[in-house]
Enzyme design. Structure first.
Site, PDB file in Angstrom:
ATOM      1  N   VAL A 136       0.701  -1.373  -0.038  1.00  0.00           N
ATOM      2  CA  VAL A 136       0.143  -0.083  -0.109  1.00  0.00           C
ATOM      3  C   VAL A 136       0.799   1.213  -0.027  1.00  0.00           C
ATOM      4  O   VAL A 136       1.893   1.428   0.813  1.00  0.00           O
ATOM      5  CB  VAL A 136      -1.056  -0.150   1.205  1.00  0.00           C
ATOM      6  CG1 VAL A 136      -1.733   1.276   1.326  1.00  0.00           C
ATOM      7  CG2 VAL A 136      -1.940  -1.139   1.244  1.00  0.00           C
ATOM      8  N   ALA A 166       4.498   3.999   3.030  1.00  0.00           N
ATOM      9  CA  ALA A 166       4.097   2.623   2.513  1.00  0.00           C
ATOM     10  C   ALA A 166       4.107   1.554   3.429  1.00  0.00           C
ATOM     11  O   ALA A 166       4.775   1.748   4.369  1.00  0.00           O
ATOM     12  CB  ALA A 166       4.971   2.500   1.146  1.00  0.00           C
ATOM     13  N   LYS A 167       3.591   0.587   3.069  1.00  0.00           N
ATOM     14  CA  LYS A 167       3.796  -0.671   3.853  1.00  0.00           C
ATOM     15  C   LYS A 167       3.356  -1.760   3.076  1.00  0.00           C
ATOM     16  O   LYS A 167       2.570  -1.859   2.212  1.00  0.00           O
ATOM     17  CB  LYS A 167       2.888  -0.640   4.870  1.00  0.00           C
ATOM     18  CG  LYS A 167       3.464  -1.400   6.242  1.00  0.00           C
ATOM     19  CD  LYS A 167       4.299  -0.727   6.846  1.00  0.00           C
ATOM     20  CE  LYS A 167       4.896  -1.555   8.178  1.00  0.00           C
ATOM     21  NZ  LYS A 167       5.942  -0.963   8.995  1.00  0.00           N
ATOM     22  N   GLY A 168       3.835  -3.050   3.449  1.00  0.00           N
ATOM     23  CA  GLY A 168       3.623  -4.310   2.497  1.00  0.00           C
ATOM     24  C   GLY A 168       3.338  -5.544   3.810  1.00  0.00           C
ATOM     25  O   GLY A 168       3.899  -5.311   4.851  1.00  0.00           O
TER      26      GLY A 168
END
Ligand code: NAD
Length: 425
Positions: free
Chosen positions: A69, A114-116
């Site tokens: 994201v 952001a992150k995943g």
């Protein structure tokens, strides 16, 4: 694109999205953010869900689900970790991505948020399976990431090795060696000196500023630390070196207390050998939960989220809290701590030492020129100290907690960047 969804009432106090939105909304209201900007900053810019086919060791073909994201790219490429855990969800990844936007903005480094994550249980995966999941996940999010786009880093259950696999997979696809595509790499592969200690060191730097604000000195200030992993143990060493007295330490199995101060070198060696703090000979055993409410001057929650809640906030005796963990304090607990006049240095400021040295790693990789440990630490100190004072001054100016001030500062920086860029149509 779907907006960030509301949790149901049962999840109330401890839901990460709710915690984040409560703070965002209060800060945005105080900033008199326009309704349009409010809408934009409450939603992600871009989200991708990938289904990852992987050949397992026993010959089965399994499918894992992963996410990445981008919350905001207004101030620079996305920055944020990748976590591997069975309970990863898109809502959690959205919340964490947004958290990263505010964290990068509060220390004023040129990244967005952001992150995943991948839904999997690394405890039951072989090294080969982990590598295949990582490489296929990387290939499927390839257009999302890159040194100018989005720079992942380790998070829960991912480490230097996982970053090296991501860097290699990306490099193979673009047909050149791209070290700056991820941070938190081994130093043999473009990692930065000082990254491992950076979050704990950052906590120590803001602790020094916070105790000074309260008219205290590091020497003799009694500290309780919840969590003795990377952040908690590194902070313990750094704070011990400044003269703090570490009187209590907890991990997930229990806690130990010594009013004369724990010997951190010996405790670290004991935990290395025994995997837990309980049983350390030069201390008394206390309940794990009591570390938060024990007799101390400064509390450093460095374990996990939702530890300081409306249930125990009233019993906290520390005068200063430095949040090493992400989200250790609920919004309801914040109100109680403020009434008790406890100075809380919020997570998006106090644990930002890690992302700051990740930024240094990215800069060094792009320059192809590496800094000494001294250069890394000096620059980290400059950023952490000035960020502390920016937030503290904003808190006084607006008569709000340091947490709300940190969000106000961060939201204002992101909103200004968006305004000056304009909305492309
Ligand atoms: P870690 O896994 O190395 O250590 C976690 C520690 O917390 C362990 O000692 C574990 O036993 C303990 N713990 C877990 N649950 C507990 C509980 N209920 N009570 C007491 N102790 C408990 O993790 P870490 O990298 O040190 O991260 C800790 C926190 O800091 C997390 O919230 C993480 O998101 C945040 N953080 C980490 C970094 C970083 O650079 N590592 C950067 C920013 C934020």
């Amino acid at each position: 694109m779907a907006p960030i969804t509301q949790p149901n009432a049962a999840e109330h106090e401890t839901n990460p999205l709710e915690a984040l939105q409560a703070r965002f909304d209060e800060a945005a209201r105080r900033l008199q953010l326009s309704e349009g900007m409010w809408k934009v900053l409450r939603t992600s810019t871009r989200e991708i869900t990938v289904h990852i086919p992987v050949n397992m060791d026993d010959g089965r073909l399994e499918v894992f689900t992963g996410y990445r994201v981008h919350h905001s790219l207004a101030r620079g490429p996305g920055k944020g970790g990748i976590r591997y855990a069975p309970d990863v969800s898109i809502d959690e990844v959205r919340a964490l991505a947004s958290w990263m936007t505010w964290k990068c903005a509060v220390v004023n480094i040129p990244f967005g948020g952001a992150k995943g994550g991948v839904i999997c249980d690394p405890r039951i995966l072989s090294a080969g399976e982990l590598e295949r999941i990582t490489r296929r996940y990387t290939a499927q999010i390839l257009e999302f990431i890159g040194p100018e786009r989005d720079v992942p880093a380790p998070d829960v259950n991912t480490n230097e090795q996982v970053m090296a696999w991501i860097m290699d997979t990306y490099s193979m696809h673009v047909n050149l060696t791209s070290t700056a595509v991820v941070t938190g790499k081994p130093t043999s592969l473009g990692g930065s000196l000082g990254r491992r200690e950076a979050t704990g060191r950052g906590c120590m730097i803001v602790a020094n500023e916070a105790v000074a604000v309260r008219g205290m000195k590091p020497q003799g200030t009694r500290v309780a630390i919840q969590g003795f992993g990377n952040v908690g143990s590194m902070a313990a060493f750094q704070m011990r070196d400044q003269g703090y007295k570490i009187v209590a330490v907890a991990d997930m199995y229990g806690a130990v207390y010594n009013s004369n101060g724990l010997d951190i070198d010996k405790l670290f060696a004991y935990v290395r050998a025994n995997n837990e703090v309980v049983g350390f000979p030069e201390a008394e055993k206390i309940d794990r939960a009591d570390v938060l409410t024990c007799d101390c001057d400064l509390l450093l929650p460095a374990a996990t989220e939702n530890q300081i809640t409306s249930k125990n906030a009233n019993s906290i005796r520390a005068k200063v809290i430095v949040e090493g963990a992400n989200g250790p304090t609920t919004a309801q607990a914040d109100d109680i701590l403020r009434q008790k006049d406890i100075l809380v240095v919020p997570d998006i400021l106090s644990n930002a030492g890690g992302v700051t040295v990740s930024y240094f790693e990215w800069v060094q990789d792009r320059q192809g020129y590496f800094w000494t440990l001294d250069e890394v630490n000096t620059r980290l100190e400059r950023i952490m100290r000035s960020s502390f004072h920016d937030v503290h001054e904003a808190a006084q100016k607006h008569n709000v907690s340091m947490r709300i001030a940190a969000y106000m500062l961060a939201i204002d920086r992101v909103a200004k960047a968006m305004t000056i860029r304009g909305i492309y149509a």
